[in-house]
Design an enzyme around this catalytic site. Structure first.
Site: not given
Length: 309
Positions: A221, A223, A225-226, A252-253
């Site tokens: 990941s 953020g 930016d994909g 993230g989860d």
């Protein structure tokens, strides 16, 4: 069957304020109380997507009972090991503009007996039809090699393992060859000692080094930016989606949850990844650590664009 393991769950108390005044008076605009911990967040998100999980780990005291009650009310199956030490409470201060300050309490003391009870539970659930999600921190009393130990044990019964952890916990899990991992690009760079700006090519190169160690699917990941996704068959990047951000906590989860859900439903890795990007984007728009609704996820999913690397 998806089994989520949260060894260090928490009551998440999310406090909305204007601008944090260090050493001064801060007036609270809103408070949200959620059952939290990375694995529990994964279970909540999968439930919202339409799937089922069994949530396990350690809970104790009135705070632990609150977590169990919340999951029962949500219709999420759970099978926790009960311990004497109370489950912690974590406070998240969210300022206008999405800046988050986290105040996390230490975890409880886990006895050898409690750990053995959990390991026995997990081995009982392990089969070729099971995906274990091992997510988040562990209490200080727990050896940092525990995720690797669990992965080795359930792999023997044909189960798959998805590990989402950082630091020493992440490093010590790699020799167990988890089937899926989801570091972010900063964590990956720290692991390989890469400094400065991290390009997509850098990210793919680091991911391929981990694949050489036997890890089959890697989601990185990045953020807003994909994310970059690498497997034995393909390498691709999905662009970040523009949404109104409330808090990045739980994003993230949400990605881990959606990928796990997609894999269990028989989606290709690419389709599961796209669902992960959409669900993660939806998660940053919610208050507290609440998952996005399936309706929101589906709207965002239509916007996800991926390109080959």
């Amino acid at each position: 069957m998806i089994v989520t393991v949260t060894m260090n769950p928490a009551i998440d108390k999310t406090v909305d304020i204007g601008k944090f005044e260090h050493g001064g008076l801060n007036r609270i605009k809103n408070v949200e109380i959620d059952a939290g911990g990375k694995g529990i967040n994964v279970s909540k998100t999968i439930k919202e997507l339409g799937g089922e999980t069994i949530a396990t780990g350690f809970i104790g005291g009135t705070t632990g009972q609150l977590i169990e009650n919340v999951l029962n009310e949500m219709g999420i199956k759970n099978d926790f090991v009960k311990i004497e030490s109370p489950t912690r409470t974590n406070t998240k201060l969210v300022e206008e503009g999405g800046i988050v300050t986290e105040l996390n309490e230490p975890g409880p003391v886990i006895t050898e007996e409690a750990m053995e009870e959990l390991l026995t539970k997990l081995e009982g659930y392990a089969s070729e039809e099971t995906l274990f999600v091992l997510a988040g921190s562990v209490p200080a009393s727990v050896d940092k090699g525990i995720y690797g130990k669990i992965a080795d044990a359930v792999h023997e019964k044909g189960a798959k393992v998805f590990i989402d952890a950082d630091g020493e916990l992440f490093v010590k899990s790699l020799d167990s060859k988890p089937d899926y991992i989801k570091p972010n690009n900063v964590e990956l760079a720290e692991f390989f000692g890469v400094e400065g700006d991290i390009t997509v090519e850098d990210t793919v190169g680091m991911a391929k080094k981990l694949m050489a160690r036997g890890i089959e699917h890697i989601a990185v990941s990045m953020g807003k930016d994909g994310a970059v996704f690498v497997s034995n068959e393909e390498k691709f990047k999905c662009k970040g989606l523009k949404v109104k951000t409330h808090s990045t906590v739980g994003a993230g989860d949400a990605m881990v949850a959606a990928i796990s859900y997609g894999v269990e439903k028989g989606l290709s890795y690419r389709e599961a990844a796209k669902l992960g990007v959409a669900t993660s984007a939806g998660a940053v728009t919610t208050i507290g650590t609440k998952p996005p609704t399936r309706e929101v996820v589906d709207e965002l999913l239509a916007q996800v664009e991926c390109e080959e690397i």
